[in-house]
Enzyme design. Sequence first.
Site, mmCIF file in Angstrom:
data_model
loop_
_atom_site.group_PDB
_atom_site.id
_atom_site.type_symbol
_atom_site.label_atom_id
_atom_site.label_comp_id
_atom_site.label_asym_id
_atom_site.label_seq_id
_atom_site.Cartn_x
_atom_site.Cartn_y
_atom_site.Cartn_z
ATOM 1 N N HIS A 370 3.050 -13.388 -14.114
ATOM 2 C CA HIS A 370 3.243 -11.942 -14.521
ATOM 3 C C HIS A 370 3.684 -11.092 -14.485
ATOM 4 O O HIS A 370 3.935 -10.588 -14.792
ATOM 5 C CB HIS A 370 3.963 -12.528 -12.390
ATOM 6 C CG HIS A 370 3.009 -12.508 -11.716
ATOM 7 N ND1 HIS A 370 2.629 -11.680 -10.806
ATOM 8 C CD2 HIS A 370 3.085 -13.598 -10.462
ATOM 9 C CE1 HIS A 370 2.056 -12.291 -9.737
ATOM 10 N NE2 HIS A 370 1.907 -13.230 -9.391
ATOM 11 N N LYS A 560 9.641 1.961 -7.738
ATOM 12 C CA LYS A 560 9.568 0.698 -8.047
ATOM 13 C C LYS A 560 10.800 0.294 -8.334
ATOM 14 O O LYS A 560 11.668 1.100 -8.582
ATOM 15 C CB LYS A 560 8.382 0.341 -8.627
ATOM 16 C CG LYS A 560 8.960 1.494 -10.318
ATOM 17 C CD LYS A 560 7.579 1.365 -11.177
ATOM 18 C CE LYS A 560 6.513 2.110 -10.748
ATOM 19 N NZ LYS A 560 4.684 1.815 -10.611
ATOM 20 N N ARG A 561 10.645 -1.000 -8.549
ATOM 21 C CA ARG A 561 11.972 -2.358 -9.811
ATOM 22 C C ARG A 561 12.821 -0.554 -10.290
ATOM 23 O O ARG A 561 11.603 -0.255 -11.825
ATOM 24 C CB ARG A 561 11.965 -2.953 -9.948
ATOM 25 C CG ARG A 561 12.588 -3.663 -10.605
ATOM 26 C CD ARG A 561 12.513 -5.738 -10.219
ATOM 27 N NE ARG A 561 11.251 -5.469 -10.937
ATOM 28 C CZ ARG A 561 11.093 -5.892 -11.927
ATOM 29 N NH1 ARG A 561 11.823 -5.698 -12.999
ATOM 30 N NH2 ARG A 561 9.593 -6.225 -13.102
ATOM 31 N N LYS A 566 9.382 0.631 -17.186
ATOM 32 C CA LYS A 566 8.761 0.937 -16.105
ATOM 33 C C LYS A 566 8.987 2.994 -16.381
ATOM 34 O O LYS A 566 8.126 3.205 -15.599
ATOM 35 C CB LYS A 566 8.609 0.552 -14.721
ATOM 36 C CG LYS A 566 8.776 -0.253 -14.426
ATOM 37 C CD LYS A 566 8.937 -1.468 -13.005
ATOM 38 C CE LYS A 566 8.424 -2.624 -12.675
ATOM 39 N NZ LYS A 566 7.522 -2.896 -12.323
ATOM 40 N N THR A 668 1.098 -3.010 -7.996
ATOM 41 C CA THR A 668 0.726 -2.752 -7.211
ATOM 42 C C THR A 668 0.716 -1.560 -6.652
ATOM 43 O O THR A 668 -0.261 -1.004 -5.600
ATOM 44 C CB THR A 668 0.319 -4.262 -6.177
ATOM 45 O OG1 THR A 668 1.586 -4.599 -5.964
ATOM 46 C CG2 THR A 668 -0.124 -5.272 -7.370
ATOM 47 N N LYS A 672 -1.840 1.014 -4.274
ATOM 48 C CA LYS A 672 -1.547 1.762 -2.874
ATOM 49 C C LYS A 672 -1.175 2.928 -3.031
ATOM 50 O O LYS A 672 -2.093 3.446 -1.537
ATOM 51 C CB LYS A 672 -0.438 1.037 -2.368
ATOM 52 C CG LYS A 672 -0.171 -0.746 -1.637
ATOM 53 C CD LYS A 672 0.670 -0.747 -1.898
ATOM 54 C CE LYS A 672 1.327 -2.391 -1.913
ATOM 55 N NZ LYS A 672 3.171 -3.074 -2.675
#
Length: 825
Positions: A370, A560-561, A566, A668, A672
């Site tokens: 991952h 998100k985290r 990110k 993901t 969504k």
Amino acid sequence: MDHLVKDALEGDRRVDTQDVDSIQRALITYMVRVVGTDPRSAGPRDWFLTVSHLLKGILSERGMTTSRAQYGQGTRRVYYLSMEFLTGRRLMKHLLDFGVESKMREALEGLGQDLDAIAEEEPDPALGNGGLGRLAACFLDSMATHRYPGYGYGIRYQFGMFSQTIEDGQQVEHPDNWLHRGNPWEFVRYGVNYPVRFHGRIVCFKDEKGRQKCQWVDTEDVLAMAYDMKVTGYDSPVISNLRLWSAQSTNAFDLRYFNQGNYIEAVKDKTTSETLSKVLYPMDSTVLGQELRLKQEYFFVSASLQDIVARHLRAHKDLALLPDKITIQLNDTHPALAVPEMMRILMDVHGLDWEPAWDLTRGIFCYTNHTLLPEALETWPIGMLEHVLPRHLEIIYQINHDHLQQVRFRFPGDMEALRRMSLVDDSTQRIRMAHLAIVGSKRVNGVAALHTRLLRENVFPEFDEMSPGKFVNVTNGVTQRRWLLQCNPGLSDLITEAIGDAWTTDLTALTALEPLAEDSAFRARFMAVKRINKERLAVHMKGLTGVMADPDSLFDVQVKRIHEYKRQLLNVLHVIHLYITIREGGAPVPGPRTVIVGGKAAPGYHLAKLIIRLINDVALTINNDPQVRDRLRVIFMPNYNVSNAEVTIPGADLSEQISTAGTEASGTGNMKFALNGALTIGTLDGANIEIKEEVGDDNIFIFGLTADEVAQTKQRGYNPWRVVEEDADLKRVIDMITSGFFSPQQVNRYHAIRDALFEEGDRYMVLADFRAYLDAQAAVDALYQDPETWARKAILNVARMGLFSSDRSIHTYADDIWSIKPMEL
């Protein structure tokens, strides 16, 4: 109601879930006989427990039918091992899957109760942190929906990750005690428990046939007790199982110490043992925290494998049949200790020699990678493994010896290949868990096309060359049942009315929506649903933060985290640029926008926590500036979890997927949001690439360096100082942060961010992508001023998301990796 109570006390009745009267009688029966409360004085919590226990009975019956069919058909099973399972609330999902939501709602209304209020009594199971756990939950849903024989294994965390609050702009962590009022969905299996051993020493000897045998002795043991949660599929008779392990002491109470008055010592073993299943991902900035994390991973792996082998032997007796009857999927490296543990069980417990045990082991395991980030590829200190799991370290050494022999044959004289492919990193004296998982597995898969390519070409090229065909791609997916049907009923109803309900189990059916993007009446209804969802989200955020968002503004969402790669920081830089532009009347003046950010930072990740504080400082300034706040608002959503996501995702207009290209495995959340009608702004990273290919270049906002360009830029000698000096807008934004404009009480508060960008070389290319990001955001603003075109593009995003169902992912796993077939029931 009194006559129903009288009937409940006089006799039990089997519930007909399609008959409102039967449901009402069953509810009263469960209220009286199971919950033990008088229905006339019952509160919402009592009703939640009542509905849950009623459904739990149905789950149990169907689960037994499924299990009997699996054993009767000799079905090959897949066991999914994951440290995280973010299942979300269960009540509404089970009602939806059973097709009884409307009947239950009507039955409860007849008893003066509101189903939605009852459902709010359920806490989010704190069994994960982010995408890894949500993916695992989606996969279990898809396996059950499409009748695949699947079984999940994890840990029953008492406190989960943590509950996040924002105090003085900073993240504060609190225990997330989701079990404090019990979990009505779980089945406690008191008879299913296994000893898990730590420490001790190894004693080796020759048996009567002269073979070398080893025993692990003088160990400290912990008991793993099983708790089962049933997993339903949509409109499916198959029930999957999620087995979670709770740590119990083998010596829970020492009466001798208690009688001496030493009450702490009397329960010391119990307290120490049970820490293993207390908290998800204990802070690993200390040696003790790292050791606890290692023990957690081995605890759940050992208990799971003991259970799997015991179940196999009850049905088949012959261990040689293991690869024919089971497949074990390792979800990331957290369960990688399963490889030496299976070897230990086969050799030390069942007496197999090394070669047959190794052949069986390599025929059982598959591994999902991952991450592409080197620092995220898990490793463990040799000294710690030797102390905690001495037998496993010996087995790993032997695996590595045999593996390196094969490497020498494949790459003769190549010492660099030997060094890179070794399970042991000699320079750091650590064991590489990803290498162990690769060597011990028959298949290794990435989770997006780009991710898998980079795994093969950049991260593990020699492994790929040595074992052609071992590395395969299975792009991640999400379950449309929870992430559209359940969380967005307005859009679901509109879609079903327009094209039917085949999309609920075959997401490719959404392509029938494409012509409706040109239908002005359908566009109007589509945007009316979006407006309702935005109003719901605005109210939800007001309750969490006290800040009210304008539903007419563009809802720009990044949830998100919190992590540097990110790039929530890039988002903040753009927000500050908007603030300057609006305040000074720059042209063009952007349209009204609400920027919503949410996510947790790991407790020990200080820079990520500092980014959260910067977001909140910027929000405080903007939201209190009368010149700006009507055109720009910033909201940090605390404690982002599945339940918050179910409100946030349907209400988003713009989906921020802006990680540095080459760092995000898949994502993901991007799927969504697009499935719920948000347009994506993102880099060519992870599954963004495949989303772009599906929805079309004109229906997504792509910006920034590609993965190859990032690598080339760094190779040429990237200079972040020069980027800032050449961009006046960027320089002004950076100066505002570093000068204390947003933190006047502490002007040097964000110098660590400055250092990460300049002294440490802007590792994630935030500054390099700033200008391209601004241009893409300008295109977003321009398009949002044209509601008809925006609606058309949003509908096309929904219509073209068929590839991104977890159903497709599971079919691919089933056919190409697991070799399993749907059950016949």
